[in-house]
Design an enzyme around this catalytic site. Structure first.
Site, PDB file in Angstrom:
ATOM      1  N   ARG A   1       0.849  -1.180   0.000  1.00 44.13           N
ATOM      2  CA  ARG A   1       0.000   0.000   0.000  1.00 44.13           C
ATOM      3  C   ARG A   1       0.890   1.236   0.000  1.00 44.13           C
ATOM      4  NH1 ARG A   1      -3.506  -2.661  -1.608  1.00 44.13           N
ATOM      5  NH2 ARG A   1      -5.584  -3.045  -0.733  1.00 44.13           N
TER       6      ARG A   1
ATOM      7  N   GLU B   1      -2.292   8.388  -6.495  1.00 47.67           N
ATOM      8  CA  GLU B   1      -2.129   7.760  -7.810  1.00 47.67           C
ATOM      9  C   GLU B   1      -3.159   8.316  -8.793  1.00 47.67           C
ATOM     10  OE1 GLU B   1      -2.535   3.589  -7.001  1.00 47.67           O
ATOM     11  OE2 GLU B   1      -0.627   3.458  -5.956  1.00 47.67           O
TER      12      GLU B   1
ATOM     13  N   HIS C   1       0.995   0.905 -10.302  1.00 47.07           N
ATOM     14  CA  HIS C   1       0.098   0.046  -9.531  1.00 47.07           C
ATOM     15  C   HIS C   1      -0.378  -1.111 -10.419  1.00 47.07           C
ATOM     16  CE1 HIS C   1      -2.834   0.071  -5.893  1.00 47.07           C
ATOM     17  NE2 HIS C   1      -2.572  -1.165  -6.279  1.00 47.07           N
TER      18      HIS C   1
END
Length: 323
Positions: free
Chosen positions: A236, A265, A283
């Site tokens: 995370r 993000e 990601h």
């Protein structure tokens, strides 16, 4: 009576997988792109939703108090965007996909490790810019004998440890929820967090996001790490204080970092973007064509199970299930 499953938000090209799973059953999939709790409530009320499938949208206490849904399915392993206490209080079953993308994330973490160690991204960018020079990556060191440390030692780091067995790493892990004997089965020594920072040449974090792990890797942690250490994060983004990381790299307190996740993000004005000592990916550690389908099939089946009065495969708050 037809049950309605509202997909609150998604970045998939479509919901063909979910509709295929539901096909032939007395249920329908309704899509929305709700980004806030208020938008989730509005969309769910309009659809008269019986259950929610959720990717990023927050499912907080207000959502769970105001809606009459029986299940919430989270696309992924983590459920930090769902208020589990409120869900349990309201009798809402929360399901996730705990085995999701284990293989992919383990592979991606290893890819980031080697990209940082062997400076492959740096060399590639230099060649694109017309530079053919091995010295720009110096120094590069051998791996045998280096210490690889894990922050949390669940299913994914166990896969990593297995796959890296031939590289002759010393393996250590900080995980207050795992016994020393459990770790020893994988050839891993249990250490304290301070011991992890002090000993590891490469630290790979796999910790879930909790109040205890938020910014676990901060300025103090970086100061305690070896100056030639590498930090990897495929867990995370909020587990790492990115401003402190950038400062540590700038001050040569760390050698490099490989990150697939960031607190924001996509990153806006991040001090980590554009650095030669940082490898960033968007990601994407979860992604393969196979994991993409497995995720959606698994969570949709579990939500259907709840709606049909059956026991789901992956309940998060089992207290709400009948005995």
């Amino acid at each position: 009576m037809t049950d309605t499953i509202l997909v609150t938000d998604f970045d998939f090209p479509g919901l063909d997988v979910e509709r295929r799973v539901v096909g032939g059953r007395d249920a329908e999939i309704v899509d929305a792109q709700a980004e806030t709790a208020a938008e989730v409530i509005e969309a769910a009320r309009e659809a008269d939703a019986d259950a929610l499938l959720v990717q990023y949208a927050p499912i907080d206490e207000r959502v769970l108090d105001e809606l009459d849904v029986r299940a919430v399915g989270r696309y992924g392993i983590g459920v930090d965007t769902v208020d589990l206490e409120a869900a349990t209080d309201n009798g809402v079953v929360v399901v996730n996909v705990p085995s999701y993308c284990e293989d992919e994330v383990a592979t991606h973490a290893i890819a980031l490790l080697f990209a940082c160690v062997r400076k492959t991204a740096l060399y590639d960018r230099a060649i694109d810019d017309g530079t053919w020079d091995w010295t720009i990556g110096a120094p590069i060191h051998r791996l045998p004998g280096k210490t690889l440390g894990f922050a949390a030692f669940g299913k994914i780091p166990r896969r990593i440890a297995d796959r890296l067995a031939g590289f002759e790493f010393e393996l250590v892990a900080y995980d207050p929820y795992q016994s020393a004997s459990d770790l020893a089965e994988y050839g891993v020594e249990k250490v304290s967090f301070d011991g992890l920072l002090e000993r590891a040449d490469i630290v790979s974090t796999h910790a879930p996001l909790t109040e205890e792990t938020r910014e676990l890797f901060d300025a103090e942690a970086f100061a305690a790490m070896n100056d030639d250490a590498i930090l990897l994060n495929t867990a995370r983004g909020e587990v790492v204080d990115v401003d402190a990381l950038a400062a540590a790299l700038e001050e040569d307190e760390l050698a490099a970092a490989g990150l697939d996740v960031l607190p924001n993000e996509p990153p806006e004005d991040s001090p980590l973007v554009g650095r030669d000592d940082v490898v960033l990916t968007p990601h994407v550690a979860w992604y393969s064509e196979e994991s993409y389908v497995d995720l959606r099939e698994t969570v949709t089946r579990d939500v259907l199970s709840v709606l049909n009065g059956e026991r789901p495969e992956n309940p998060v708050n089992e207290d709400v299930l009948p005995d």
